[in-house]
Design an enzyme around this catalytic site. Sequence first.
Site, PDB file in Angstrom:
ATOM      1  N   ALA A 120     -38.108  10.008 -73.147  1.00 24.49           N
ATOM      2  CA  ALA A 120     -38.402  11.233 -73.018  1.00 24.49           C
ATOM      3  C   ALA A 120     -39.665  11.668 -73.916  1.00 24.49           C
ATOM      4  CB  ALA A 120     -37.305  12.416 -73.272  1.00 24.49           C
ATOM      5  N   ALA A 121     -39.960  11.169 -74.973  1.00 22.09           N
ATOM      6  CA  ALA A 121     -40.902  11.468 -75.816  1.00 22.09           C
ATOM      7  C   ALA A 121     -42.208  11.422 -75.499  1.00 22.09           C
ATOM      8  CB  ALA A 121     -40.554  11.027 -77.254  1.00 22.09           C
ATOM      9  N   PRO A 122     -43.282  12.604 -75.737  1.00 18.03           N
ATOM     10  CA  PRO A 122     -42.997  13.639 -76.593  1.00 18.03           C
ATOM     11  C   PRO A 122     -42.403  14.723 -75.910  1.00 18.03           C
ATOM     12  CG  PRO A 122     -45.309  13.323 -75.717  1.00 18.03           C
ATOM     13  CD  PRO A 122     -44.714  12.078 -75.316  1.00 18.03           C
ATOM     14  N   GLY A 124     -43.101  15.834 -72.216  1.00 16.36           N
ATOM     15  CA  GLY A 124     -43.902  16.284 -71.209  1.00 16.36           C
ATOM     16  C   GLY A 124     -43.083  16.721 -69.846  1.00 16.36           C
ATOM     17  N   CYS A 241     -47.737   5.218 -65.782  1.00 12.07           N
ATOM     18  CA  CYS A 241     -48.976   5.467 -65.662  1.00 12.07           C
ATOM     19  C   CYS A 241     -50.002   4.107 -65.875  1.00 12.07           C
ATOM     20  CB  CYS A 241     -49.317   6.404 -66.847  1.00 12.07           C
ATOM     21  SG  CYS A 241     -49.168   5.645 -68.579  1.00 12.07           S
TER      22      CYS A 241
HETATM   23  N1  SAM Z   1     -41.695  10.866 -70.525  1.00 12.23           N
HETATM   24  C1  SAM Z   1     -42.596  10.983 -71.573  1.00 12.23           C
HETATM   25  C2  SAM Z   1     -43.344  12.377 -71.284  1.00 12.23           C
HETATM   26  O1  SAM Z   1     -43.667  12.879 -70.270  1.00 12.23           O
HETATM   27  O2  SAM Z   1     -43.734  12.967 -72.413  1.00 12.23           O
HETATM   28  C3  SAM Z   1     -43.493   9.924 -71.998  1.00 12.23           C
HETATM   29  C4  SAM Z   1     -42.839   8.709 -72.046  1.00 12.23           C
HETATM   30  S1  SAM Z   1     -43.659   7.278 -72.708  1.00 12.23           S
HETATM   31  C5  SAM Z   1     -44.341   6.820 -71.170  1.00 12.23           C
HETATM   32  C6  SAM Z   1     -42.423   6.071 -72.600  1.00 12.23           C
HETATM   33  C7  SAM Z   1     -41.142   6.275 -73.688  1.00 12.23           C
HETATM   34  O3  SAM Z   1     -40.277   5.133 -73.679  1.00 12.23           O
HETATM   35  C8  SAM Z   1     -41.843   6.220 -75.178  1.00 12.23           C
HETATM   36  O4  SAM Z   1     -41.360   7.342 -75.933  1.00 12.23           O
HETATM   37  C9  SAM Z   1     -41.204   4.963 -75.931  1.00 12.23           C
HETATM   38  O5  SAM Z   1     -40.900   5.342 -77.063  1.00 12.23           O
HETATM   39  C10 SAM Z   1     -39.762   4.788 -74.911  1.00 12.23           C
HETATM   40  N2  SAM Z   1     -39.377   3.368 -74.806  1.00 12.23           N
HETATM   41  C11 SAM Z   1     -39.999   2.332 -75.284  1.00 12.23           C
HETATM   42  N3  SAM Z   1     -39.235   1.372 -75.381  1.00 12.23           N
HETATM   43  C12 SAM Z   1     -38.065   1.737 -74.747  1.00 12.23           C
HETATM   44  C13 SAM Z   1     -36.877   0.865 -74.243  1.00 12.23           C
HETATM   45  N4  SAM Z   1     -36.459  -0.032 -74.575  1.00 12.23           N
HETATM   46  N5  SAM Z   1     -35.979   1.743 -73.753  1.00 12.23           N
HETATM   47  C14 SAM Z   1     -36.212   3.223 -73.397  1.00 12.23           C
HETATM   48  N6  SAM Z   1     -37.311   3.650 -73.825  1.00 12.23           N
HETATM   49  C15 SAM Z   1     -38.130   3.260 -74.114  1.00 12.23           C
END
Ligand code: SAM
Length: 463
Positions: A120-122, A124, A241
């Site tokens: 979920a981070a950050p 959006g 993305c």
């Molecule tokens: N959904 C977010 C938004 O709209 O703001 C953006 C998410 S970003 C594309 C992907 C996220 O997956 C990152 O915050 C990252 O830290 C997390 N991530 C990385 N490895 C992961 C894992 N093994 N399992 C779950 N999440 C993971």
Amino acid sequence: MSRMTLKNVIPLPGQFLDRMQSFMGDEFPAFAESLNAQPKTGLRVNTLKLSSEQFQSISPFALGEKVPWCSSAFILDGEDRPGLHPFHLAGLYYLQDPSAMSPAELLAPQPGERVLDLAAAPGGKTTHLAALMQGRGLLVANEIKEKRVGHLAQNVERWGAGNVVVTNETPERLADYLGAVFDRVLVDAPCSGEGMFRKDMGARADWSTEMVAGCAVRQKNILHIAAKLVRAGGHLLYSTCTFAPEEDEGVIEQLLREYPDFEIVQLPKFPGFSSGKPEWIEARPALSGAVRLFPHLLNGDGHFACLLRKQGETGEEEFPRPRRSGLSKSLAELWRSFTAQTLALDLPEDRLQTAGERLYYLPEGCLDFGRLRTVHSGVWLGSFKKDRFEPAHPLSLFLKPGQAKNVFDLQVGSPQLAAYLRGETLETDVRGWAVVTVNGFPIGWGKGVQGTLKNHFPKGWMI
Ligand code: SAM
């Protein structure tokens, strides 16, 4: 790319361009050119606080056309910096790439459902899901990385939704503890980020075919665990993305081979959307029901989304509820006397929960999170001090105009508002706790004592 100096620009990786040329054929020149164009920013209005029409009537920024797949969002025209405006601190909008607004719209959560945003981070997509749910039901926003979860929690607080629990967990631990409880799950997976090559020079620099292959393995692992969190009859939306088919159609293809109880749901094709491309990677034809967003065909970056449905139906099951840690008689009196003086809304007491000196308002239908790492549960209302209740910042942002009895209104552009946002005290005839508002929208707390408004705007939020 006018805002980037030539010194900052890293060329697009040659191997990436070769791959895309082989996939895209005649469309390739237009696609490649779009990757060197200025990216578009979108402004998504927080419909929990005001309608997009209301925002249009007070917008200090030049709003362009509406985002065709998101009725609450506009393309931003001009060189404004809305991230620094007090309306942003009041949570009136979220700034986001327009393509990144597609996953929440396509997952289409309903008010009252149980929804999980697994990566979920950050925040959006979390803020977008919360708005579509109208702040009702339960939205779990999970982020695995501890250093990213604070930013997520702050964005959720600013949004003022009230139905969000923020967790800092691995997908495995969530699945082990919670099981198949969610009506809808969003996996917005970490990816190679090719779709953001217009603005993210780091993504260009880090890209390699090995990285794409590594991302695909990680995505497969995350998605396979996410599948265990979806209830029978529920939906799972996978998005990235990136353009790399190994990370998009390829990941879904592998999931469907191991989980035959999931089926692909055909997604609507909004203007500019393209079909999934199973032919790029020899995946099943039904994957054309996924969508791809290409920057040469619409106003936004590159994105992929695929919606799956888990077969079967679930009846009304009972899930473990949070162990009640409600209010003692004396704390209940402090809370009631605070609300009687300050608030014009009634929060049902069976959803109030204490954690140490803090008081929370839990989401409707909240689950028991046991030993899972929970950062934020619904609304942090405030804290009990010796013989009084002190409200917390997230409560002010949860309040809608008209829900506070004592209000201290400040106007955008006024020296008083600037002083408040710097943490300074102000002159006032208000007595006791007051919600400070900016043009009528709650932004923080102040306490009127002998002609002075003591400033309770948190340091971490100050401009
Ligand atoms: N959904 C977010 C938004 O709209 O703001 C953006 C998410 S970003 C594309 C992907 C996220 O997956 C990152 O915050 C990252 O830290 C997390 N991530 C990385 N490895 C992961 C894992 N093994 N399992 C779950 N999440 C993971």
